[in-house]
Design a protein around this motif. Structure first.
Motif, mmCIF file in Angstrom:
data_model
loop_
_atom_site.group_PDB
_atom_site.id
_atom_site.type_symbol
_atom_site.label_atom_id
_atom_site.label_comp_id
_atom_site.label_asym_id
_atom_site.label_seq_id
_atom_site.Cartn_x
_atom_site.Cartn_y
_atom_site.Cartn_z
ATOM 1 N N ILE A 184 3.620 3.130 -2.760
ATOM 2 C CA ILE A 184 2.917 2.611 -3.931
ATOM 3 C C ILE A 184 1.509 3.197 -3.920
ATOM 4 C CG2 ILE A 184 1.986 0.544 -5.048
ATOM 5 C CD1 ILE A 184 4.462 -0.844 -4.456
ATOM 6 N N MET A 185 1.132 3.742 -5.063
ATOM 7 C CA MET A 185 -0.180 4.373 -5.173
ATOM 8 C C MET A 185 -1.102 3.448 -5.955
ATOM 9 S SD MET A 185 -0.924 8.074 -6.842
ATOM 10 C CE MET A 185 -2.351 9.033 -6.407
ATOM 11 N N VAL A 186 -2.224 3.093 -5.348
ATOM 12 C CA VAL A 186 -3.197 2.243 -6.038
ATOM 13 C C VAL A 186 -4.355 3.128 -6.478
ATOM 14 C CG1 VAL A 186 -4.619 0.164 -5.899
ATOM 15 C CG2 VAL A 186 -2.563 0.355 -4.486
ATOM 16 N N GLN A 187 -4.602 3.140 -7.776
ATOM 17 C CA GLN A 187 -5.601 4.057 -8.304
ATOM 18 C C GLN A 187 -6.859 3.318 -8.763
ATOM 19 O OE1 GLN A 187 -4.419 6.381 -11.723
ATOM 20 N NE2 GLN A 187 -5.776 8.055 -11.159
ATOM 21 N N ASN A 188 -7.983 3.837 -8.345
ATOM 22 C CA ASN A 188 -9.281 3.261 -8.677
ATOM 23 C C ASN A 188 -9.771 3.850 -10.013
ATOM 24 O OD1 ASN A 188 -12.631 3.863 -7.552
ATOM 25 N ND2 ASN A 188 -11.841 1.942 -8.359
ATOM 26 N N ILE A 189 -9.411 3.127 -11.081
ATOM 27 C CA ILE A 189 -9.844 3.564 -12.414
ATOM 28 C C ILE A 189 -11.180 2.905 -12.737
ATOM 29 C CG2 ILE A 189 -9.309 3.434 -14.893
ATOM 30 C CD1 ILE A 189 -7.284 5.161 -13.650
ATOM 31 N N SER A 190 -11.346 1.685 -12.221
ATOM 32 C CA SER A 190 -12.489 0.842 -12.594
ATOM 33 C C SER A 190 -13.835 1.384 -12.098
ATOM 34 C CB SER A 190 -12.290 -0.558 -12.021
ATOM 35 O OG SER A 190 -12.367 -0.496 -10.602
ATOM 36 N N LYS A 191 -13.781 2.244 -11.081
ATOM 37 C CA LYS A 191 -14.996 2.723 -10.407
ATOM 38 C C LYS A 191 -15.740 1.581 -9.704
ATOM 39 C CE LYS A 191 -14.398 6.836 -12.122
ATOM 40 N NZ LYS A 191 -13.709 7.780 -11.249
ATOM 41 N N ASP A 192 -15.032 0.490 -9.543
ATOM 42 C CA ASP A 192 -15.644 -0.709 -8.970
ATOM 43 C C ASP A 192 -15.019 -0.945 -7.594
ATOM 44 O OD1 ASP A 192 -16.583 -3.884 -10.245
ATOM 45 O OD2 ASP A 192 -15.824 -3.529 -8.225
ATOM 46 N N LYS A 193 -15.876 -0.984 -6.582
ATOM 47 C CA LYS A 193 -15.394 -1.087 -5.210
ATOM 48 C C LYS A 193 -14.610 -2.383 -4.975
ATOM 49 C CE LYS A 193 -18.301 -0.119 -1.734
ATOM 50 N NZ LYS A 193 -19.366 -0.438 -0.738
ATOM 51 N N ASP A 194 -15.191 -3.502 -5.398
ATOM 52 C CA ASP A 194 -14.554 -4.792 -5.134
ATOM 53 C C ASP A 194 -13.194 -4.897 -5.833
ATOM 54 O OD1 ASP A 194 -16.717 -5.406 -3.639
ATOM 55 O OD2 ASP A 194 -17.757 -6.482 -5.258
ATOM 56 N N LYS A 195 -13.181 -4.393 -7.052
ATOM 57 C CA LYS A 195 -11.945 -4.465 -7.820
ATOM 58 C C LYS A 195 -10.838 -3.657 -7.119
ATOM 59 C CE LYS A 195 -11.174 -5.268 -12.597
ATOM 60 N NZ LYS A 195 -11.552 -5.055 -13.974
ATOM 61 N N PHE A 196 -11.206 -2.494 -6.630
ATOM 62 C CA PHE A 196 -10.238 -1.618 -5.945
ATOM 63 C C PHE A 196 -9.707 -2.298 -4.686
ATOM 64 C CE2 PHE A 196 -9.505 2.574 -3.524
ATOM 65 C CZ PHE A 196 -8.297 2.793 -4.152
ATOM 66 N N VAL A 197 -10.641 -2.818 -3.888
ATOM 67 C CA VAL A 197 -10.247 -3.467 -2.635
ATOM 68 C C VAL A 197 -9.376 -4.684 -2.917
ATOM 69 C CG1 VAL A 197 -11.117 -4.711 -0.622
ATOM 70 C CG2 VAL A 197 -12.229 -2.597 -1.355
ATOM 71 N N GLN A 198 -9.739 -5.407 -3.949
ATOM 72 C CA GLN A 198 -8.973 -6.605 -4.298
ATOM 73 C C GLN A 198 -7.565 -6.228 -4.773
ATOM 74 O OE1 GLN A 198 -10.455 -8.760 -7.660
ATOM 75 N NE2 GLN A 198 -8.786 -10.249 -7.432
ATOM 76 N N THR A 199 -7.477 -5.134 -5.528
ATOM 77 C CA THR A 199 -6.162 -4.671 -6.007
ATOM 78 C C THR A 199 -5.278 -4.262 -4.825
ATOM 79 O OG1 THR A 199 -7.212 -3.860 -8.011
ATOM 80 C CG2 THR A 199 -5.008 -3.050 -7.562
ATOM 81 N N ILE A 200 -5.888 -3.600 -3.855
ATOM 82 C CA ILE A 200 -5.140 -3.207 -2.654
ATOM 83 C C ILE A 200 -4.655 -4.450 -1.920
ATOM 84 C CG2 ILE A 200 -5.383 -2.125 -0.368
ATOM 85 C CD1 ILE A 200 -7.452 -0.224 -1.760
ATOM 86 N N ASP A 201 -5.521 -5.436 -1.873
ATOM 87 C CA ASP A 201 -5.201 -6.693 -1.211
ATOM 88 C C ASP A 201 -3.963 -7.339 -1.838
ATOM 89 O OD1 ASP A 201 -5.913 -8.321 0.863
ATOM 90 O OD2 ASP A 201 -7.026 -9.720 -0.430
ATOM 91 N N VAL A 202 -4.004 -7.475 -3.161
ATOM 92 C CA VAL A 202 -2.873 -8.089 -3.874
ATOM 93 C C VAL A 202 -1.608 -7.250 -3.677
ATOM 94 C CG1 VAL A 202 -1.970 -8.728 -6.144
ATOM 95 C CG2 VAL A 202 -4.383 -9.158 -5.576
ATOM 96 N N THR A 203 -1.759 -5.937 -3.723
ATOM 97 C CA THR A 203 -0.608 -5.049 -3.544
ATOM 98 C C THR A 203 0.016 -5.274 -2.170
ATOM 99 O OG1 THR A 203 -1.678 -3.422 -4.962
ATOM 100 C CG2 THR A 203 0.144 -2.630 -3.598
ATOM 101 N N GLN A 204 -0.833 -5.306 -1.166
ATOM 102 C CA GLN A 204 -0.316 -5.478 0.201
ATOM 103 C C GLN A 204 0.388 -6.815 0.405
ATOM 104 O OE1 GLN A 204 -3.946 -4.550 2.401
ATOM 105 N NE2 GLN A 204 -2.730 -3.104 3.573
ATOM 106 N N GLN A 205 -0.104 -7.832 -0.316
ATOM 107 C CA GLN A 205 0.538 -9.140 -0.166
ATOM 108 C C GLN A 205 1.957 -9.138 -0.725
ATOM 109 O OE1 GLN A 205 -2.129 -11.833 -2.107
ATOM 110 N NE2 GLN A 205 -3.747 -11.423 -0.623
ATOM 111 N N ASN A 206 2.249 -8.160 -1.590
ATOM 112 C CA ASN A 206 3.538 -8.179 -2.271
ATOM 113 C C ASN A 206 4.480 -7.053 -1.890
ATOM 114 O OD1 ASN A 206 3.412 -10.492 -4.288
ATOM 115 N ND2 ASN A 206 1.450 -9.452 -4.593
#
Lengths: 314, 449
Positions: free
Chosen positions: B131-153
């Motif tokens: 699964i590829m998580v892409q940082n479109i937002s340019k926002d560090k927290d948002k990216f890290v949080q998205t990775i977090d949610v991805t990993q939980q699932n």
């Protein structure tokens, strides 16, 4: 140091075969590279695709196809015109299914009559296919070749056990021979040799080295075709330089994945179309020069992919 | 390419000192070429020769591992252009792309669906690779949080995509020890990205869309920074151009003519504007034409089933046909009176026979005998599918408990076994079926009347 593009050197070329009449012709083959490698030679500019029409209503076609053709099943002429005009097929492949002894055993004369009617109605070239019964196909195709005299059709499939009658009829009435062999480069070559020994010109033969569906032996068809292309293009073996046509629809729609409702497999309709299209693209990438398909949406998708494959940036 | 014994022999001392344990240097060289002995066994080989032999025997396409644990993805190590020449080795990782601008609900939904997309086919479990998580937002927290949610699932390995090295650094800390693929080193950021890849021991994608000249050059620079586990991305182009690039990279790598190209390649099947069907067909082309990581934007099951099946077909070892397990298989919903057929465990034989039984619209039991994946005639010729084997399978597979009738249909191709099978299975009425599976529907209908 700039990167030197590693190019293959080819020593042979695939024959160009043009079927059809007057201004309504279609060419198969004529290339000199492995599939779609335009950077090193003449590769495919387009892929002619036929849609399949039967001379009798098919009993085992799935819902996705019955929905489209159900209204015209009873009338091969209307069916062929639907494929030509509405779905923009490059050719029509008329399968004389009801001539099979187990599927109605209809007569060669009946079949010839249907061929005549379809030819008079359509403009695109016609492929005339038997019902895959050795003895009966020979009788039926002989009658049909005569009925189609002057139309430059592709007729078959001629196999090792019935090629003589079919090839003789094709030569007598000016048609092209579609030669079927069973997943083996040597058998494909041997049949071509036998045909040419009878007097059929090399450039009047098209091969079907046996198509298989995605999931049901595609890899065998794939590797046989790759080997055939190597022999034709690298070793310049003139006895396998005939264009290849793949009978895609009949195989792909046999697979249960193309038609069975199964929640875990996702939308049946979309999956069926994609099963046929993926099978077609698999066969194209290994060496096929033309296709016989069933679903117009699958045809459309394959055309898009081919257009994209042939578009190379400067 | 692996070296031959003779090629290796040229670089050995040729003194036949026997200290390696072999009678001659040539014998030692032969063993080396078969990888049955280590070069270290020769005390006298020169450093130059050693370096040369190590270099020469290195795989032309480097193996790269993405992720850890059970679902790690291995790519690379391919040795041929055409599968019939040997085999394709590591099936590509089909990858779902999710963006960090998706809402949490949508993200969860997509990742869960990707995690669950799995099909069993001929004994193999087919599923997504990454699964590829892409940082479109340019926002560090948002990216890290998205990775977090991805990993939980999901427990699939990840590809982390951001062009900003600082954001990437934060993401890598979040995924410490999990070896995600870092996407991507470019002309602008390769030094920083290479440093991150080194620090976190992660594989690194190298992207340049300006042609293979530029891509090789950039890959060489990244290697120069001390990172060796690379995945190449030639950028987004037309399908025709991408196929040309993939072909050229594979050829150059196998010939070792361009050092910077001896790595697995990743491609995007669904750039903007490509519809869901085309995305699958493009991905299919990439499976056949050498891609190691294939990124999809949409991954519905109706798309994945054909794609995974194609991957399985193309990556099947031509020398080792797929085999079905020895067992009784239900075709349709058979009952105790339904016909019983037997055939061999070559997957194509099974599929064709099962398909024709389905066509007959008559439910049946299909007994499969393990004959090492041979077709009926081949197995008969090799004396694997003989009367003893048939009797043994019928007696042990469980069909006797599941069906009450005792009518067994043999494949027509082994009609000669009829007498012997009938003798070994006295309580059964043995029948000879058609030679060709395509005649099964007719045969079964006739039998039922």
């Amino acid at each position: 140091m700039p990167f030197a593009i590693p190019k293959e050197t080819y020593n042979g070329k695939i024959n160009s075969v043009t079927v059809g009449k007057d201004a309504n012709t279609v060419s198969l083959g004529g290339i000199s590279t492995y599939p779609f490698l335009g950077f090193e030679g003449q590769s495919q500019a387009s892929i002619p695709i036929a849609l399949e029409v039967w001379n009798s209503a098919p009993l085992d076609w799935p819902l996705a196809l019955n929905e489209l053709y159900g209204d015209v099943y009873a009338d091969p002429v209307k069916w062929a015109l639907t494929c030509q005009d509405k779905y923009k097929a490059d050719m029509i492949a008329l399968r004389l299914a009801s001539t099979h002894p187990d599927q109605g055993d209809t007569s060669p004369e009946d079949a010839a009559q249907v061929v005549k009617q379809v030819l008079e109605a359509i403009e695109v070239p016609l492929i005339i296919l038997g019902a895959n019964h050795i003895e009966k196909d020979a009788e039926v195709l002989k009658a049909c070749a005569e009925a189609a005299s002057g139309y430059n059709c592709l007729i078959g499939k001629a196999q090792e056990k019935n090629y003589k009658t079919i090839a003789a009829a094709a030569m007598a009435y000016g048609h092209y021979v579609l030669a079927l062999s069973n997943l083996d480069i040597n058998l494909a070559k041997q049949l071509n040799i036998l045909l040419t020994q009878m007097g059929v010109k090399e450039e009047r033969i098209v091969m079907d080295t046996m198509s298989s569906s995605l999931g049901y032996g595609l890899e065998y068809s794939y590797s046989v075709m790759e080997r055939v292309r190597m022999a034709a293009l690298k070793q310049n073996d003139t006895m396998v330089q005939m264009p290849i046509i793949s009978d895609v629809g009949i195989e792909a729609w046999k697979a249960k994945e193309s038609k069975v409702d199964e929640a875990a497999w996702g939308d049946t309709h979309a999956r069926g179309i994609l099963w046929e299209a993926t099978t077609a693209v698999g066969l194209l990438m290994s060496g096929s020069d033309a296709l016989i398909m069933r679903h117009p949406e699958a045809l459309k998708q394959v055309r898009k992919t081919v257009a994209d494959l042939t578009s190379v940036e400067g | 390419m692996a070296l031959t014994g003779i090629q290796i022999y040229k670089h050995l001392p040729k003194t036949n000192c026997k200290e390696c344990g072999f009678p001659t240097c040539l014998a030692f060289a032969m063993k080396l070429s078969q990888k049955q002995v280590e070069l270290e066994k020769c005390p006298y080989v020169s450093d130059d020769a050693k370096a040369l032999l190590v270099e020469e025997s290195a795989p032309p396409i480097r193996k790269v591992v993405i992720g850890t644990g059970e679902k790690l993805l291995e790519v690379g190590e391919e040795t041929v252009l055409f599968r019939h020449e040997k085999t394709f080795v590591h099936p590509p990782g089909i990858t779902l792309l999710v963006e960090d601008t998706l809402g949490t609900d949508e993200l969860q939904k997509r990742v869960k669906q990707a995690q669950a997309a799995s099909f069993e086919r001929v004994g193999q479990q087919l599923c997504l690779g990454l699964i590829m998580v892409q940082n479109i937002s340019k926002d560090k927290d948002k990216f890290v949080q998205t990775i977090d949610v991805t990993q939980q699932n999901t427990d699939l390995p990840l590809v982390l995509a951001s062009s900003d090295a600082a954001i990437m650094e934060a993401a890598l800390e979040k995924t410490a020890g999990l070896k995600p693929l870092i996407y991507a080193a470019t002309e602008d950021n390769y030094e920083a990205m290479a440093a991150l890849a080194k620090k976190h021991a992660c594989p690194l994608a190298v992207c340049h869309s300006g042609g293979l000249d530029k891509l090789t050059e950039l890959a060489d620079k990244v290697v120069g920074q001390g990172v060796n586990d690379l995945v190449l991305d030639p950028g987004i182009h037309s399908l025709g151009t991408t196929v040309a690039y993939l072909t050229q990279i594979r050829r150059a790598a196998l010939k070792k003519s361009a050092k910077g190209l001896g790595f697995p390649v990743m491609v995007f099947a669904g750039p903007q504007g490509v519809d869901a069907q085309q995305e699958v067909l493009r991905a299919g082309v990439y499976i056949m034409k050498y891609a190691a990581v294939i990124v999809l934007r949409s991954a519905e099951n109706w798309q994945l089933l054909p794609l995974f099946t194609l991957k399985q077909n193309i990556y099947t070892d031509p020398q080792q046909p797929l085999q079905v397990e020895e067992n009784v298989y239900k075709i349709g919903e058979p009952d105790e009176n339904s016909p019983i057929l037997i055939t061999t465990n070559f997957s194509l034989t099974y599929f064709i026979v099962a398909g024709e039984i389905e066509n007959s619209k008559m439910p049946a039991w299909l007994v499969i005998a393990d004959v090492e994946g041979m077709s009926v005639l081949t197995a008969w010729a090799a004396d694997k599918f003989n009367a003893d084997k048939i009797a043994k399978v019928v007696n042990t597979c469980g069909i006797k408990e599941q069906a009450r009738n005792r009518n067994l249909i043999l494949p027509g191709a082994v009609a000669v076994l009829y007498g012997e099978v009938a003798e070994l299975l006295p309580e059964w009425k043995v029948m000879v079926g058609p030679r060709e599976a395509s005649n099964l529907p007719k045969f079964m209908k006739e039998q039922s009347v």
